[in-house]
Design a protein around this motif. Structure first.
Motif, PDB file in Angstrom:
ATOM      1  N   ALA A   8      -0.736 -18.577  15.064  1.00 49.55           N
ATOM      2  CA  ALA A   8       0.446 -17.804  15.644  1.00 49.55           C
ATOM      3  C   ALA A   8       1.270 -18.790  16.548  1.00 49.55           C
ATOM      4  CB  ALA A   8      -0.423 -16.846  16.478  1.00 49.55           C
ATOM      5  N   LEU A  39       0.826 -15.785  11.038  1.00 47.72           N
ATOM      6  CA  LEU A  39       0.957 -14.363  11.447  1.00 47.72           C
ATOM      7  C   LEU A  39       2.367 -14.025  11.704  1.00 47.72           C
ATOM      8  CD1 LEU A  39      -2.135 -13.817  13.726  1.00 47.72           C
ATOM      9  CD2 LEU A  39      -1.847 -13.225  11.408  1.00 47.72           C
ATOM     10  N   TRP A  44       3.201  -9.956  10.770  1.00 53.20           N
ATOM     11  CA  TRP A  44       1.842  -9.333  10.809  1.00 53.20           C
ATOM     12  C   TRP A  44       2.081  -8.254  11.879  1.00 53.20           C
ATOM     13  CZ3 TRP A  44      -2.832  -8.433   8.471  1.00 53.20           C
ATOM     14  CH2 TRP A  44      -3.686  -7.798   9.598  1.00 53.20           C
ATOM     15  N   ASN A  45       1.945  -6.929  11.558  1.00 55.67           N
ATOM     16  CA  ASN A  45       1.961  -5.997  12.681  1.00 55.67           C
ATOM     17  C   ASN A  45       0.524  -5.958  13.546  1.00 55.67           C
ATOM     18  OD1 ASN A  45       2.241  -3.475  13.882  1.00 55.67           O
ATOM     19  ND2 ASN A  45       0.962  -2.543  12.551  1.00 55.67           N
ATOM     20  N   PRO A  46       0.735  -6.090  14.956  1.00 55.30           N
ATOM     21  CA  PRO A  46      -0.543  -6.291  15.652  1.00 55.30           C
ATOM     22  C   PRO A  46      -1.097  -4.843  16.265  1.00 55.30           C
ATOM     23  CG  PRO A  46       1.412  -6.626  16.950  1.00 55.30           C
ATOM     24  CD  PRO A  46       1.897  -6.396  15.370  1.00 55.30           C
ATOM     25  N   ILE A 107       0.343 -11.168  18.908  1.00 56.90           N
ATOM     26  CA  ILE A 107       0.119 -11.058  17.698  1.00 56.90           C
ATOM     27  C   ILE A 107      -1.239 -11.395  16.901  1.00 56.90           C
ATOM     28  CG2 ILE A 107       1.164 -13.305  16.953  1.00 56.90           C
ATOM     29  CD1 ILE A 107       2.681 -11.713  14.616  1.00 56.90           C
ATOM     30  N   LYS A 109      -4.037 -11.402  18.890  1.00 52.10           N
ATOM     31  CA  LYS A 109      -4.967 -10.518  19.265  1.00 52.10           C
ATOM     32  C   LYS A 109      -4.942  -9.340  18.568  1.00 52.10           C
ATOM     33  CE  LYS A 109      -7.950  -8.498  22.400  1.00 52.10           C
ATOM     34  NZ  LYS A 109      -7.809  -7.179  22.110  1.00 52.10           N
ATOM     35  N   GLY A 110      -3.996  -9.053  18.068  1.00 56.94           N
ATOM     36  CA  GLY A 110      -3.541  -7.623  17.038  1.00 56.94           C
ATOM     37  C   GLY A 110      -4.304  -7.894  15.716  1.00 56.94           C
ATOM     38  N   TRP A 111      -4.276  -9.210  15.271  1.00 54.48           N
ATOM     39  CA  TRP A 111      -4.821  -9.497  14.206  1.00 54.48           C
ATOM     40  C   TRP A 111      -6.661  -9.229  14.444  1.00 54.48           C
ATOM     41  CZ3 TRP A 111      -8.794 -13.273  12.899  1.00 54.48           C
ATOM     42  CH2 TRP A 111      -8.876 -13.548  11.728  1.00 54.48           C
ATOM     43  N   ASP A 113      -7.800  -7.103  16.676  1.00 53.82           N
ATOM     44  CA  ASP A 113      -7.918  -5.795  16.765  1.00 53.82           C
ATOM     45  C   ASP A 113      -7.971  -4.854  15.406  1.00 53.82           C
ATOM     46  OD1 ASP A 113      -8.107  -6.141  19.588  1.00 53.82           O
ATOM     47  OD2 ASP A 113      -6.082  -5.621  19.971  1.00 53.82           O
ATOM     48  N   ARG A 114      -7.117  -5.408  14.540  1.00 55.62           N
ATOM     49  CA  ARG A 114      -6.998  -4.596  13.382  1.00 55.62           C
ATOM     50  C   ARG A 114      -7.901  -5.115  12.184  1.00 55.62           C
ATOM     51  NH1 ARG A 114      -2.010  -4.836  10.678  1.00 55.62           N
ATOM     52  NH2 ARG A 114      -2.481  -2.890   9.913  1.00 55.62           N
TER      53      ARG A 114
END
Length: 255
Positions: A8, A39, A44-46, A107, A109-111, A113-114
């Motif tokens: 990232a 990412l 990448w959508n977080p 970004i 952290k969103g990886w 989370d998802r």
């Protein structure tokens, strides 16, 4: 080994980009198979959204339930499934990022989370109903390592440094994400004073990183206490006879 490198940083020409490229070359030279999740390059959508799980927008969005239902029914979005498959193939996972406000970039952290949804990253149970976490879980048996850069000097993240001890700073990531999901976590690689690095400094940082990636299969993990190893009571609190005079984060590591 199969290595997943999750990266990232928004600029491939950065210090992080150069170190990443050197590390991947070393891994290939050593005969490992490497997959990468860059990412920013992937855009990448977080953000967790109902459509990630084919969830009816007219119904209340309970994220854990929606994600586990989608995992079981095969209705997660393809980008999430692809990252989960990379994790399942991996023998070791490396997270590389610059330290922004004492944590990972949004970004990444969103990886987390998802991708680490209920039923995959957490909410895993044994046949008798016990939670599989902190040393057990879907990703047990895999190794993990954090590679982090920061603008400040290494002295500021020493045990008495003003920013706090590095291991404590990274505890939510290393213990709360990687070890929680079952992975064995190696000590982190710190690239300090990143904004003031000379060519000599860079050479030293690259050399250290290459040695650490060569040690991915064999280096000793941080000796975190496992949840089901006998050190905790039924309420997941350390037994009274385990480090009785100590408290805080450090008591969850075997000294």
């Amino acid at each position: 080994m199969n290595i997943l490198w999750v990266y990232a940083h928004p600029d491939a020409r950065s210090l992080n980009g150069s170190l990443r490229d050197a590390a991947l070359r070393q891994l290939h030279t050593d005969g490992h198979t490497v997959e990468q999740s860059d990412l920013y390059a992937m855009q990448w959508n977080p953000v967790v959204r109902p459509e990630d799980y084919d969830h009816d927008p007219t119904e209340r969005f309970q994220v854990a339930t929606a994600s586990s239902t989608a995992l079981a029914s095969g209705t997660q979005t393809p980008d999430i499934v692809a990252e989960q498959q990379k994790l399942l193939r991996a023998d070791a996972v490396v997270l590389q990022f610059p330290l922004w406000w004492f944590s990972m970039p949004a970004i990444m952290k969103g990886w987390v989370d998802r991708v680490l949804v209920e039923g995959f990253g957490y909410g895993i149970r044994t046949s008798d109903g016990r939670s599989r976490r902190y040393g057990d879980g879907m990703l047990a048996g895999k190794r993990a390592m954090v590679v982090v850069s920061m603008g400040g000097s290494e002295h500021t993240v020493s045990p008495r440094g003003i920013n706090g001890d590095l291991d404590e700073m990274l505890y939510p990531i290393q213990h709360g994400i990687l070890f929680y999901t079952g992975m064995s976590v190696l000590p982190p690689v710190l690239v300090a004073s990143a904004d003031r690095m000379t060519e000599t400094d860079y050479a030293a940082a690259e050399s250290e990183l290459l040695q650490r990636v060569k040690g991915l299969p064999t280096d000793r993990p941080i000796p975190y206490r496992t949840q089901n190893g006998g050190d905790y009571d039924r309420q997941f609190v350390l037994r009274d006879d385990v480090e009785p005079e100590d408290t805080g984060i450090r008591v969850h590591t075997i000294s």
